[in-house]
Design a protein around this motif. Structure first.
Motif, PDB file in Angstrom:
ATOM      1  N   VAL A  74      11.257  16.453  11.426  1.00 12.03           N
ATOM      2  CA  VAL A  74      11.286  15.135  10.789  1.00 12.03           C
ATOM      3  C   VAL A  74      12.065  15.333   9.498  1.00 12.03           C
ATOM      4  O   VAL A  74      12.077  16.436   8.969  1.00 12.03           O
ATOM      5  N   TRP A 130       4.436  10.700  24.503  1.00 10.54           N
ATOM      6  CA  TRP A 130       4.517  11.639  23.378  1.00 10.54           C
ATOM      7  C   TRP A 130       4.777  13.050  23.865  1.00 10.54           C
ATOM      8  O   TRP A 130       5.407  13.841  23.166  1.00 10.54           O
ATOM      9  N   ARG A 145       4.732  21.367   9.995  1.00 14.14           N
ATOM     10  CA  ARG A 145       4.812  21.319  11.457  1.00 14.14           C
ATOM     11  C   ARG A 145       3.418  21.101  12.032  1.00 14.14           C
ATOM     12  O   ARG A 145       2.432  21.444  11.401  1.00 14.14           O
ATOM     13  N   CYS A 178       7.198  19.383   4.297  1.00  8.30           N
ATOM     14  CA  CYS A 178       7.666  18.002   4.174  1.00  8.30           C
ATOM     15  C   CYS A 178       8.444  17.625   5.413  1.00  8.30           C
ATOM     16  O   CYS A 178       9.637  17.615   5.405  1.00  8.30           O
ATOM     17  N   PRO A 179       7.799  17.290   6.474  1.00  6.97           N
ATOM     18  CA  PRO A 179       6.355  17.379   6.731  1.00  6.97           C
ATOM     19  C   PRO A 179       5.993  18.752   7.273  1.00  6.97           C
ATOM     20  O   PRO A 179       6.860  19.446   7.775  1.00  6.97           O
ATOM     21  N   TYR A 183       0.828  -1.205   0.000  1.00  4.39           N
ATOM     22  CA  TYR A 183       0.000   0.000   0.000  1.00  4.39           C
ATOM     23  C   TYR A 183       0.861   1.252   0.000  1.00  4.39           C
ATOM     24  O   TYR A 183       0.404   2.315  -0.376  1.00  4.39           O
ATOM     25  N   ALA A 184       2.077   1.134   0.476  1.00  4.26           N
ATOM     26  CA  ALA A 184       2.970   2.282   0.457  1.00  4.26           C
ATOM     27  C   ALA A 184       4.111   2.062  -0.535  1.00  4.26           C
ATOM     28  O   ALA A 184       5.125   2.726  -0.460  1.00  4.26           O
ATOM     29  N   LEU A 231      -0.221  12.670  14.406  1.00  2.00           N
ATOM     30  CA  LEU A 231      -0.408  12.098  15.742  1.00  2.00           C
ATOM     31  C   LEU A 231       0.097  13.070  16.802  1.00  2.00           C
ATOM     32  O   LEU A 231      -0.521  13.221  17.849  1.00  2.00           O
ATOM     33  N   ALA A 232       1.207  13.747  16.493  1.00  2.00           N
ATOM     34  CA  ALA A 232       1.745  14.692  17.469  1.00  2.00           C
ATOM     35  C   ALA A 232       0.747  15.806  17.752  1.00  2.00           C
ATOM     36  O   ALA A 232       0.697  16.329  18.868  1.00  2.00           O
ATOM     37  N   ILE A 250       3.278  10.933  11.678  1.00  2.00           N
ATOM     38  CA  ILE A 250       3.653  11.127  13.072  1.00  2.00           C
ATOM     39  C   ILE A 250       3.409  12.565  13.484  1.00  2.00           C
ATOM     40  O   ILE A 250       3.116  12.829  14.644  1.00  2.00           O
ATOM     41  N   GLU A 251       3.449  13.491  12.541  1.00  2.00           N
ATOM     42  CA  GLU A 251       3.147  14.868  12.917  1.00  2.00           C
ATOM     43  C   GLU A 251       1.653  15.041  13.170  1.00  2.00           C
ATOM     44  O   GLU A 251       1.255  15.809  14.044  1.00  2.00           O
ATOM     45  N   GLY A 282       0.258   5.968   1.454  1.00  2.00           N
ATOM     46  CA  GLY A 282       1.589   5.616   0.974  1.00  2.00           C
ATOM     47  C   GLY A 282       2.600   6.689   1.270  1.00  2.00           C
ATOM     48  O   GLY A 282       3.532   6.908   0.510  1.00  2.00           O
ATOM     49  N   SER A 283       2.438   7.373   2.376  1.00  2.00           N
ATOM     50  CA  SER A 283       3.372   8.433   2.724  1.00  2.00           C
ATOM     51  C   SER A 283       4.602   7.828   3.381  1.00  2.00           C
ATOM     52  O   SER A 283       4.689   6.623   3.581  1.00  2.00           O
ATOM     53  N   CYS A 284       5.549   8.703   3.753  1.00  2.00           N
ATOM     54  CA  CYS A 284       6.771   8.192   4.370  1.00  2.00           C
ATOM     55  C   CYS A 284       6.622   8.133   5.874  1.00  2.00           C
ATOM     56  O   CYS A 284       7.596   7.895   6.558  1.00  2.00           O
ATOM     57  N   ASN A 285       5.455   8.363   6.413  1.00  2.00           N
ATOM     58  CA  ASN A 285       5.216   8.347   7.858  1.00  2.00           C
ATOM     59  C   ASN A 285       5.568   9.649   8.523  1.00  2.00           C
ATOM     60  O   ASN A 285       5.181   9.879   9.660  1.00  2.00           O
ATOM     61  N   GLY A 286       6.351  10.480   7.871  1.00  2.00           N
ATOM     62  CA  GLY A 286       6.740  11.749   8.471  1.00  2.00           C
ATOM     63  C   GLY A 286       5.518  12.572   8.806  1.00  2.00           C
ATOM     64  O   GLY A 286       5.366  13.078   9.919  1.00  2.00           O
ATOM     65  N   ASN A 320      -3.536   7.089   5.386  1.00  2.00           N
ATOM     66  CA  ASN A 320      -2.179   7.136   4.879  1.00  2.00           C
ATOM     67  C   ASN A 320      -2.180   6.443   3.522  1.00  2.00           C
ATOM     68  O   ASN A 320      -2.397   5.259   3.428  1.00  2.00           O
TER      69      ASN A 320
END
Ligand code: SF4
Lengths: 156, 366, 166
Positions: free
Chosen positions: B152, B134, C134, C131-132, B45-46, C42-43, C39-40, C32-36, C30
Motif C-alpha cells: 500500500v 479478497w 504488513r 506505513c502501513p 472524523y478523518a 481487513l486483509a 485495509i491491511e 482518521g487514518s488514510c485507510n492503508g 479508525n
C-alpha cells in the motif's frame, strides 16, 4: 460531444455577455479563466452555463491572497476544458450566493469554503460543521494565511 | 390507528464506529418504521488538515503527504499531484515513466475494485464472496509489491518520472497473475448477475437515473452505472492514456447490480490495458531533471481514480513550497447521491447503497 | 482434593487467561487514518493471512471486545469517540496502535487537526510500526500481545496480581 474549440468559444461567448464585469484569460490551452469583478454575477453566469449544458461543477477552491482578500474559484469541467470562475471576496464583508439550489453537489464544496476560509455563503441550508470538529473555536479559519495552530490548545 | 403524520419518527444515528462502516463517517437517518425518510451526513472524523500542511512542506515532501490522503488510491493521488507539478514546471516525464505510471494506475484500479467487491458483498451479507475476492486480491497485491516494494502507498512517482522499472521477470509474473484474475472476474460477473439471493439485495435497489446522476454530479463508476459516459482517461487523457485508450463501460440501469457489473467489467478492461502496456512499453529513461523551485502559476490536474474523477488544483509562487494544493476527491461528489438515494429505501438497504458508491472517507475529509 | 479459596481463585484466573488468550475478540477503530492500515487489518482476517486461526475474531461492538486495534493519528473529531469506545470496552482491555501515524502522527504529525498518536489519548499496550505495516507484522504484534497476556505480564491491568500465574 462538443470539441474543445466549440466549448471554449461557447464559454467565451457566455462570459462575454458580462464583459463589463468579467475578464477572460486563457492561461493554458485547455483552461479558461474568468475573473468576476462583481460577485453578484456568479449565479447568473452559472445559470447561463447550465442552460447551455456546458460542463459540471468539479470543485470549488478557496485561496487566501493575503491582506484579507479571499478568492473563490469555481471550476467547471467539460471534456478536457476547465472553466474557472474567479470571485474576489473581501473577508467576511462580501458574501456570495450559494449555488446549492442550482447544483446540489455544490453544497459540500461551499461548506468547505465557509469552514476553511470563513467565506459568507448566503442560502446554505445547514449551519453545522462538515469537516471541522464540533469543538472548533468559532471565527478561526484553518486555511487562512494568518491561522495560528496555537489557538487550539492541545488537550491531552 | 395512527395516521402517517401522527406516527412517531425516529432518528437513527450510524457511525462513526459501526460494523457496517469500515471508516469513520456519521450518518443520521430519520425513519418511519423501516423506511428512511431523511438522511444527513457528518464528515470530518478523518479530517487531518493535509492541505494546510502542504503549504509548509516542499514540493517533494508533498508527494508522500498526498499519497497518504487515501491508502487505497494512493498512486492516483500522487500521479495527479506529480502531473500537475510537472505541468507547472514545464517538464514532461519520459514516455516510459508515463507508461509505468499508467500501468500502476491500472493495477491499483484492479486492487481497489476487488477490495470494493469484497466489502460491498460483505454489506450485502454475502461473506463468501468477500473472502474469495479478497483472496484473489492478494494476487494483485503481490504483483504490486514485486513491482514497487510495498503493498500500500507504493511511492512509485517522483517529480519528473517514476522510480521503479518493469523487468522482464515482473512482466511475466503480471501476465500470469492477470490470467488467473481474469478467469475469476468472469466467475464473479456471473455470480453477481445470477445469484438469486444476491440479486434480491441488488437488482432495482438504489436506482439512480441518468438525469439524477447528472444533476447530482456523481462521477466515476457510479455515474457510468447510470449511463453517464464520463471518464477522464478518455475525455482528457493524462500520463500514457492517449496511447493506451481504455473503453468506457456504461450501463443504463442505474441500480446496485449495474454498479457491480460496471466495476467488474472495468476490471476486465484494466486487465486488457495492463497487458497492452506491458507489450508496448516504451524504452528509455525513467526520470528527467526537475527544478527545485517551481515556476509560479496555477494549474489543474485531473485523473480518473478508481472511484471517479480526482481533481487537483495547484498554485505556485516560484519557491520550493506550494502556495496552495487543493484536492477534490470523487467521494465528495458521490456522497450527495447517497443521502438522496437512501430516502424511500429500507434502512437495511442503506449500507449497501452507501457501499455502492465505493465511499472513501479519508479521501473525503483529507 | 479440596482447594482453599485462594486455590480456587488461581484456577479461575488460569481458566480466564486461557480463554482470553485463545479467543481474543478485537475491535477496529479508525481514528482518521488514510485507510492503508485499515485495509491491511481487513486483509489479515481474509484467507491468505487468516488471523482467525489464532482465535481472533473481528467484532463490531466495543462491549464485546478484548483488544482495540486502533489506526490513525487521532483527529480532534475522532478523539471523543475513541475515548468512548475505549471506555465501553470491558476490563481487562488492551490497545494495539497500528501504523506510523497511530504511533506518532507519522506523515500527519504537523497537521492542525491531529493529536499525534493514539497514546496521546488512551494507554497503548503494543505498537506496530510501518506505513502501513504488513499483515504479517500485524499478526506478529497481536500474537506478541497474546504471549504477554499468557505470561501474565499485563496482569496489573486486569484482575490478577503480577507473578501469580508463573
Ligand atoms: S500509518 Fe501510513 S498507511 Fe497507515 S494509516 Fe497512517 S498514513 Fe496510512
Amino acid at each position: 460531444m462538443k470539441t474543445t474549440e466549440e466549448i471554449l468559444t461557447l464559454a467565451r461567448e457566455i462570459a462575454g455577455a458580462w464583459d463589463w464585469t468579467t475578464e477572460v484569460t486563457q492561461p493554458e490551452p485547455n483552461r479558461l479563466d474568468v475573473l468576476l469583478r462583481n460577485p453578484a454575477d456568479l449565479v447568473a453566469i452559472v445559470t447561463a452555463l447550465r442552460v447551455k449544458r456546458l460542463g459540471y461543477l468539479a470543485a470549488i477552491t478557496g485561496l487566501d491572497l493575503g491582506a484579507g482578500e479571499l478568492e473563490a474559484l469555481y471550476h467547471f469541467c467539460a471534456g478536457e476544458v476547465v472553466i474557472t470562475l474567479r470571485v474576489r471576496l473581501n473577508g467576511r464583508e462580501t458574501a456570495v450566493a450559494s449555488l446549492s439550489e442550482l447544483i446540489p453537489s455544490a453544497e459540500p464544496f461551499e461548506r468547505e469554503l465557509r469552514e476553511m476560509y470563513g467565506v459568507n455563503i448566503i442560502g446554505l441550508p445547514s449551519p453545522d460543521y462538515l469537516y471541522l470538529p464540533d469543538d472548533w473555536p468559532a471565527g478561526v479559519y484553518p486555511m487562512r494565511q494568518d491561522f495560528d495552530p496555537q489557538v487550539l490548545s492541545r488537550k491531552t | 390507528m395512527q395516521t402517517d403524520t401522527q406516527r412517531e419518527r425516529f432518528t437513527i444515528p450510524i457511525g462513526p464506529q459501526h460494523p457496517a462502516l469500515k471508516e469513520p463517517g456519521h450518518f443520521r437517518f430519520s425513519v418511519d418504521g423501516e423506511i428512511v425518510t431523511g438522511a444527513t451526513v457528518r464528515l470530518g472524523y478523518a479530517h487531518r488538515g493535509l492541505e494546510k500542511l502542504a503549504e509548509k512542506q516542499n514540493w517533494v515532501q508533498n508527494i508522500y503527504l498526498f499519497e497518504r490522503v487515501c491508502g487505497i488510491c494512493s498512486h492516483t493521488h500522487a500521479t495527479a499531484y506529480c502531473l500537475g507539478v510537472e505541468r507547472l514546471a514545464g517538464v514532461i516525464a519520459p514516455p516510459r515513466a508515463q507508461a509505468i505510471r499508467t500501468l500502476v494506475c491500472e493495477l491499483e484500479r484492479i486492487h481497489s475494485h476487488l477490495l470494493w467487491l469484497g466489502v460491498s458483498a460483505h454489506e450485502a451479507g454475502f461473506d463468501t464472496l468477500f473472502m474469495y475476492s479478497w483472496r484473489d486480491r492478494e494476487t494483485v497485491m503481490d504483483l504490486l509489491e514485486a513491482l514497487t516494494g510495498n503493498r500500500v502507498n507504493y511511492s512509485v512517482n517522483v517529480l519528473g518520472g517514476v522510480k521503479v522499472d518493469v523487468t522482464e521477470e515482473i512482466a511475466q509474473a503480471i501476465y500470469k497473475g492477470l490470467d488467473f484474475l481474469e478467469e475469476r472476474t468472469h466467475h464473479y460477473l456471473q455470480v453477481v448477475s445470477s445469484d438469486a439471493s444476491f440479486l434480491q439485495r441488488a437488482r432495482g435497489v438504489g436506482v439512480m437515473t441518468r438525469q439524477q446522476a447528472e444533476v447530482m454530479g456523481v462521477v466515476g463508476p457510479t455515474a457510468r452505472a447510470s449511463g453517464v459516459t464520463r471518464d477522464i482517461r478518455i475525455e482528457a487523457p493524462y500520463a500514457a492514456y492517449a496511447d493506451f485508450p481504455p473503453q468506457v463501460i456504461v450501463d443504463e440501469r442505474g441500480d446496485l447490480e449495474a454498479r457491480f457489473v460496471v466495476r467488474l467489467k472495468e476490471l476486465l478492461e484494466s486487465y486488457r490495458l495492463v497487458r497492452e502496456i506491458l507489450a508496448r512499453l516504451p524504452e528509455g529513461e525513467l526520470t528527467v531533471r526537475m527544478p527545485r523551485r517551481i515556476k509560479s502559476g496555477e494549474t489543474v490536474s485531473r485523473v480518473e481514480a478508481p472511484r471517479g474523477e480526482l481533481f487537483y488544483f495547484l498554485k505556485s509562487n516560484g519557491t520550493d513550497t506550494p502556495v496552495r494544493v487543493h484536492a477534490r476527491t470523487p467521494t465528495i461528489c458521490n456522497m450527495t447521491s447517497v443521502v438522496r438515494l437512501a430516502v424511500g429505501h429500507q434502512l437495511a438497504d442503506v449500507p449497501l447503497i452507501l457501499a455502492g458508491i465505493d465511499p472513501c472517507f479519508s479521501c473525503n475529509d483529507r | 482434593m479440596i482447594l482453599s479459596e485462594k486455590g480456587w481463585q488461581t484456577v479461575f484466573d488460569r481458566i480466564k487467561t486461557w480463554a482470553r488468550v485463545n479467543s481474543p475478540w478485537v475491535i477496529h477503530f479508525n481514528s482518521g487514518s488514510c485507510n492503508g492500515c485499515d485495509i491491511e487489518i481487513l486483509a489479515t482476517i481474509t484467507p491468505r493471512y487468516d488471523l482467525e486461526r489464532f482465535g481472533v475474531k473481528l467484532q463490531g461492538s466495543p462491549r464485546h471486545a478484548d483488544i482495540l486495534l486502533c489506526t490513525g493519528p487521532v483527529t480532534r473529531q475522532a478523539r471523543e469517540r475513541l475515548l468512548r469506545v475505549y471506555e465501553q470496552m470491558p476490563e481487562p482491555k488492551f490497545v494495539v496502535a497500528i501504523g506510523s501515524c497511530a504511533l506518532s502522527g507519522g506523515a500527519f504529525h504537523d497537521c492542525y487537526n491531529t493529536m499525534g498518536g493514539v497514546d496521546q489519548v488512551i494507554p497503548v499496550d503494543a505498537y506496530i510500526p510501518g506505513c502501513p505495516p504488513r499483515p504479517e507484522a500485524i499478526i506478529d504484534g497481536v500474537v506478541k500481545l497474546l504471549q504477554k497476556l499468557q505470561q501474565g505480564e499485563k496482569a496489573e491491568v486486569g484482575d490478577q496480581k503480577p507473578g501469580e500465574l508463573s
